[in-house]
Motif scaffolding. Structure first.
Motif, PDB file in Angstrom:
ATOM      1  N   LEU A   1     -31.543  -9.429  34.401  1.00 31.05           N
ATOM      2  CA  LEU A   1     -31.747 -10.730  35.054  1.00 31.05           C
ATOM      3  C   LEU A   1     -32.576 -11.693  34.208  1.00 31.05           C
ATOM      4  O   LEU A   1     -32.742 -12.854  34.576  1.00 31.05           O
TER       5      LEU A   1
ATOM      6  N   LEU B   1     -25.219 -14.289  40.343  1.00 37.73           N
ATOM      7  CA  LEU B   1     -26.282 -15.281  40.198  1.00 37.73           C
ATOM      8  C   LEU B   1     -26.199 -16.130  38.937  1.00 37.73           C
ATOM      9  O   LEU B   1     -26.738 -17.238  38.910  1.00 37.73           O
ATOM     10  N   GLU B   2     -25.533 -15.648  37.893  1.00 36.98           N
ATOM     11  CA  GLU B   2     -25.641 -16.329  36.602  1.00 36.98           C
ATOM     12  C   GLU B   2     -25.059 -17.737  36.558  1.00 36.98           C
ATOM     13  O   GLU B   2     -25.451 -18.518  35.691  1.00 36.98           O
ATOM     14  N   ASP B   3     -24.202 -18.111  37.471  1.00 35.73           N
ATOM     15  CA  ASP B   3     -23.672 -19.480  37.438  1.00 35.73           C
ATOM     16  C   ASP B   3     -24.220 -20.364  38.559  1.00 35.73           C
ATOM     17  O   ASP B   3     -23.748 -21.477  38.763  1.00 35.73           O
ATOM     18  N   LYS B   4     -25.240 -19.868  39.250  1.00 33.05           N
ATOM     19  CA  LYS B   4     -25.841 -20.655  40.334  1.00 33.05           C
ATOM     20  C   LYS B   4     -26.826 -21.671  39.772  1.00 33.05           C
ATOM     21  O   LYS B   4     -27.602 -21.382  38.875  1.00 33.05           O
TER      22      LYS B   4
ATOM     23  N   HIS C   1     -32.226 -13.463  31.457  1.00 33.40           N
ATOM     24  CA  HIS C   1     -31.664 -14.762  31.050  1.00 33.40           C
ATOM     25  C   HIS C   1     -31.517 -15.711  32.236  1.00 33.40           C
ATOM     26  O   HIS C   1     -31.616 -16.925  32.094  1.00 33.40           O
ATOM     27  N   ILE C   2     -31.322 -15.183  33.416  1.00 31.82           N
ATOM     28  CA  ILE C   2     -31.213 -16.006  34.626  1.00 31.82           C
ATOM     29  C   ILE C   2     -32.590 -16.519  35.046  1.00 31.82           C
ATOM     30  O   ILE C   2     -32.772 -17.696  35.339  1.00 31.82           O
TER      31      ILE C   2
ATOM     32  N   GLU D   1     -25.786  -5.205  37.959  1.00 31.83           N
ATOM     33  CA  GLU D   1     -24.730  -5.940  37.269  1.00 31.83           C
ATOM     34  C   GLU D   1     -23.969  -6.861  38.227  1.00 31.83           C
ATOM     35  O   GLU D   1     -23.609  -7.981  37.860  1.00 31.83           O
TER      36      GLU D   1
ATOM     37  N   VAL E   1     -26.224  -9.885  38.778  1.00 27.69           N
ATOM     38  CA  VAL E   1     -26.184 -10.778  37.617  1.00 27.69           C
ATOM     39  C   VAL E   1     -24.905 -11.592  37.634  1.00 27.69           C
ATOM     40  O   VAL E   1     -24.929 -12.816  37.445  1.00 27.69           O
ATOM     41  N   GLU E   2     -23.783 -10.938  37.864  1.00 32.42           N
ATOM     42  CA  GLU E   2     -22.495 -11.636  37.882  1.00 32.42           C
ATOM     43  C   GLU E   2     -22.473 -12.744  38.937  1.00 32.42           C
ATOM     44  O   GLU E   2     -21.982 -13.845  38.682  1.00 32.42           O
TER      45      GLU E   2
ATOM     46  N   ASP F   1     -33.935 -19.227  32.642  1.00 28.29           N
ATOM     47  CA  ASP F   1     -33.132 -20.438  32.508  1.00 28.29           C
ATOM     48  C   ASP F   1     -33.745 -21.574  33.339  1.00 28.29           C
ATOM     49  O   ASP F   1     -34.148 -21.374  34.477  1.00 28.29           O
TER      50      ASP F   1
END
Length: 84
Positions: A77, A31-34, A79-80, A25, A28-29, A83
């Motif tokens: 992971l 990496l998700e906006d990279k 969705h990351i 978690e 994910v937190e 994307d």
């Protein structure tokens, strides 16, 4: 001595005193906006097309996550990784 920027995600073990350990978690937190993420894999054999992935490494210039996929579900992971 903690290794800066490298985080292990896997079963708790004695070496978590020497390196940074975290949860999926937390990865994910982070990496998700990279915009750009580097990815590397390690398999249980030399044929990466046929052998099972046992370690997944994701990260950027500042922080990397080494995930033991034998014991950690990497579904969070998805969705990351999917994307564009």
């Amino acid at each position: 001595m903690l290794v800066n920027g490298i985080n292990f995600i896997g079963p708790l073990s004695p070496f978590c005193n020497d390196i940074n350990c975290c949860s999926i978690e937390e990865a994910v937190e982070y990496l998700e906006d990279k915009y750009l993420i580097a990815i590397d894999t390690e398999t249980e054999g030399v044929d990466w097309n046929k052998n099972k992935v046992i370690m997944l490494q994701l990260g950027d210039n500042d922080k990397q996550f080494v995930i033991d996929t034998r014991s950690i579900d990497i579904t969070p992971l998805k969705h990351i990784l999917e994307d564009s």
